[in-house]
Write a protein that holds these residues in place. Structure first.
Motif, PDB file in Angstrom:
ATOM      1  N   MET A 232       0.832  -1.199   0.000  1.00 13.95           N
ATOM      2  CA  MET A 232       0.000   0.000   0.000  1.00 13.95           C
ATOM      3  C   MET A 232       0.871   1.255   0.000  1.00 13.95           C
ATOM      4  N   GLY A 233       0.322   2.353  -0.470  1.00 11.27           N
ATOM      5  CA  GLY A 233       1.141   3.549  -0.676  1.00 11.27           C
ATOM      6  C   GLY A 233       1.128   4.553   0.443  1.00 11.27           C
ATOM      7  N   ASP A 234       0.334   4.331   1.502  1.00  7.89           N
ATOM      8  CA  ASP A 234       0.175   5.361   2.523  1.00  7.89           C
ATOM      9  C   ASP A 234       1.030   5.152   3.768  1.00  7.89           C
ATOM     10  N   VAL A 235       1.885   4.129   3.766  1.00  4.64           N
ATOM     11  CA  VAL A 235       2.740   3.876   4.922  1.00  4.64           C
ATOM     12  C   VAL A 235       3.992   4.740   4.803  1.00  4.64           C
ATOM     13  N   PRO A 236       4.353   5.513   5.846  1.00  3.90           N
ATOM     14  CA  PRO A 236       5.572   6.333   5.791  1.00  3.90           C
ATOM     15  C   PRO A 236       6.800   5.494   5.462  1.00  3.90           C
ATOM     16  N   ASP A 237       7.749   6.095   4.751  1.00  4.19           N
ATOM     17  CA  ASP A 237       8.906   5.335   4.250  1.00  4.19           C
ATOM     18  C   ASP A 237       9.711   4.690   5.362  1.00  4.19           C
ATOM     19  N   ASP A 238       9.962   5.424   6.466  1.00  4.08           N
ATOM     20  CA  ASP A 238      10.774   4.840   7.531  1.00  4.08           C
ATOM     21  C   ASP A 238      10.055   3.684   8.211  1.00  4.08           C
ATOM     22  N   LEU A 239       8.733   3.807   8.401  1.00  2.67           N
ATOM     23  CA  LEU A 239       7.956   2.720   9.005  1.00  2.67           C
ATOM     24  C   LEU A 239       7.868   1.534   8.051  1.00  2.67           C
ATOM     25  N   ARG A 240       7.732   1.819   6.752  1.00  3.99           N
ATOM     26  CA  ARG A 240       7.696   0.739   5.763  1.00  3.99           C
ATOM     27  C   ARG A 240       9.020  -0.041   5.776  1.00  3.99           C
ATOM     28  N   ALA A 241      10.135   0.685   5.898  1.00  7.83           N
ATOM     29  CA  ALA A 241      11.444   0.027   5.908  1.00  7.83           C
ATOM     30  C   ALA A 241      11.605  -0.871   7.126  1.00  7.83           C
ATOM     31  N   LYS A 242      11.192  -0.375   8.304  1.00  9.73           N
ATOM     32  CA  LYS A 242      11.266  -1.194   9.523  1.00  9.73           C
ATOM     33  C   LYS A 242      10.351  -2.414   9.419  1.00  9.73           C
ATOM     34  N   THR A 243       9.148  -2.183   8.895  1.00 12.78           N
ATOM     35  CA  THR A 243       8.183  -3.271   8.774  1.00 12.78           C
ATOM     36  C   THR A 243       8.698  -4.336   7.820  1.00 12.78           C
ATOM     37  N   ARG A 244       9.264  -3.910   6.673  1.00 11.15           N
ATOM     38  CA  ARG A 244       9.783  -4.870   5.706  1.00 11.15           C
ATOM     39  C   ARG A 244      10.971  -5.649   6.284  1.00 11.15           C
ATOM     40  N   LYS A 245      11.847  -4.971   7.001  1.00  5.42           N
ATOM     41  CA  LYS A 245      13.014  -5.636   7.585  1.00  5.42           C
ATOM     42  C   LYS A 245      12.594  -6.723   8.578  1.00  5.42           C
ATOM     43  N   ASP A 246      11.662  -6.377   9.472  1.00  2.00           N
ATOM     44  CA  ASP A 246      11.204  -7.348  10.469  1.00  2.00           C
ATOM     45  C   ASP A 246      10.360  -8.453   9.827  1.00  2.00           C
ATOM     46  N   PHE A 247       9.642  -8.091   8.761  1.00  2.00           N
ATOM     47  CA  PHE A 247       8.846  -9.086   8.035  1.00  2.00           C
ATOM     48  C   PHE A 247       9.760 -10.159   7.442  1.00  2.00           C
ATOM     49  N   ARG A 248      10.851  -9.748   6.815  1.00  2.00           N
ATOM     50  CA  ARG A 248      11.783 -10.699   6.224  1.00  2.00           C
ATOM     51  C   ARG A 248      12.477 -11.543   7.287  1.00  2.00           C
ATOM     52  N   ALA A 249      12.780 -10.918   8.427  1.00  2.00           N
ATOM     53  CA  ALA A 249      13.417 -11.669   9.515  1.00  2.00           C
ATOM     54  C   ALA A 249      12.476 -12.750  10.048  1.00  2.00           C
ATOM     55  N   ALA A 250      11.197 -12.409  10.172  1.00  2.00           N
ATOM     56  CA  ALA A 250      10.215 -13.391  10.650  1.00  2.00           C
ATOM     57  C   ALA A 250      10.045 -14.531   9.656  1.00  2.00           C
ATOM     58  N   MET A 251      10.092 -14.217   8.367  1.00  2.00           N
ATOM     59  CA  MET A 251       9.947 -15.235   7.332  1.00  2.00           C
ATOM     60  C   MET A 251      11.052 -16.285   7.412  1.00  2.00           C
ATOM     61  N   ALA A 252      12.207 -15.900   7.955  1.00  2.00           N
ATOM     62  CA  ALA A 252      13.347 -16.814   8.028  1.00  2.00           C
ATOM     63  C   ALA A 252      13.296 -17.725   9.252  1.00  2.00           C
TER      64      ALA A 252
END
Length: 278
Positions: A232-252
């Motif tokens: 989605m396009g409305d998530v602030p960039d810094d929050l999106r980056a943190k969310t994506r980083k933790d999302f990938r860590a959880a996937m592992a």
């Protein structure tokens, strides 16, 4: 409402409904009788098919340290998502135990138990929430309130009220039931941002799955919610980056339980850092 939110909402509508009840087979061939003779007792009991249902009759004896008769299923295949059992019986005025065999906690000379009072010759209906069962072994209580739907591997009815007399119980119907799930309120959904709506719906659906032991289903649901938010396009960039980083860590992570909790912490942060729409 954007296409991602719409698709996610439709998915929840399809999967979030209360599951259908499971009806237990009452054919005599699917049940067996266990008597106190295995411990030297002299009680008797048999199962027969009647017009009303499955009839369990016999004589309870206290001789030779006996005193129980138990009719139980040979096997039990139920949906893992339910909150309790509902039974309809025609009784004999005695107090009976409704018993559950747990696949998680093996109990010697017992199982998970709850009790119900019957009325002689009268049909009665009884509801037993899973939270009301207690684990008993040789009459001693081992635990209370920890029975889960996914644990239920067998069930039955047991008479052991220490009264030497004949017994007569007809099982008319046994089903599972699920408590109604309250829909999200307007406060939770109608005036909130799309991101918060997705997170709140995911948590509402994921928590019952996790508590029922379905860690995989819970983790997968959280994963879908987070991946939708990241598109989605409305998530602030810094929050999106943190969310994506933790999302990938959880996937592992190799543990589904850890994966579910890692995704949940990620979603909790999203809730904290995204404000409700005015």
């Amino acid at each position: 409402m954007g296409p991602v939110v719409a698709a996610f909402t439709l998915l929840f509508a399809a999967n979030g409904a209360n599951p259908a009840t499971n009806e237990v087979d009452l054919q005599p061939t699917q049940w067996r009788v266990v008597l106190d003779g295995v411990m030297g007792g002299l009680s008797s009991g048999k199962l027969t098919e009647s017009k009303s249902g499955l009839k369990f009759t016999g004589e309870l004896s206290l001789k030779n340290n006996g005193g129980f008769a138990w009719a139980r299923t040979r096997r039990l295949d139920l949906d893992r998502n339910f909150d309790g059992f509902e039974i309809e019986v025609q009784g004999d005025g005695r107090i009976w135990d409704f018993m559950i065999d747990s696949s998680r906690r093996r109990v010697m000379a017992g199982g998970y138990r709850t009790r119900f009072q019957t009325k002689k010759g009268v049909r009665t209906t009884h509801r037993f929430p899973l939270s009301g069962f207690e684990a008993v072994s040789f009459g001693q209580v081992l635990a209370r309130g920890d029975l889960r739907a996914s644990d239920c591997a067998g069930l039955g009815v047991l008479i052991g009220d220490k009264k030497e007399a004949s017994f007569d119980l007809t099982l008319i119907k046994i089903t599972t039931y699920s408590a109604p799930r309250a829909p999200l309120s307007a406060t939770q959904v109608g005036i909130r941002s799309p991101e918060r709506s997705i997170v709140l719906q995911a948590i509402e659906m994921g928590v019952p799955r996790y508590n029922d032991g379905d860690h995989v289903g819970c983790a997968d649901l959280y994963e879908l919610a987070l991946s939708s938010i990241l598109m989605m396009g409305d998530v602030p960039d810094d929050l999106r980056a943190k969310t994506r980083k933790d999302f990938r860590a959880a996937m592992a992570l190799t543990s589904d339980e850890d994966r579910a909790w890692s995704h949940r912490r990620n979603m909790d942060r999203l809730l904290e850092q995204t404000s409700a729409a005015p």
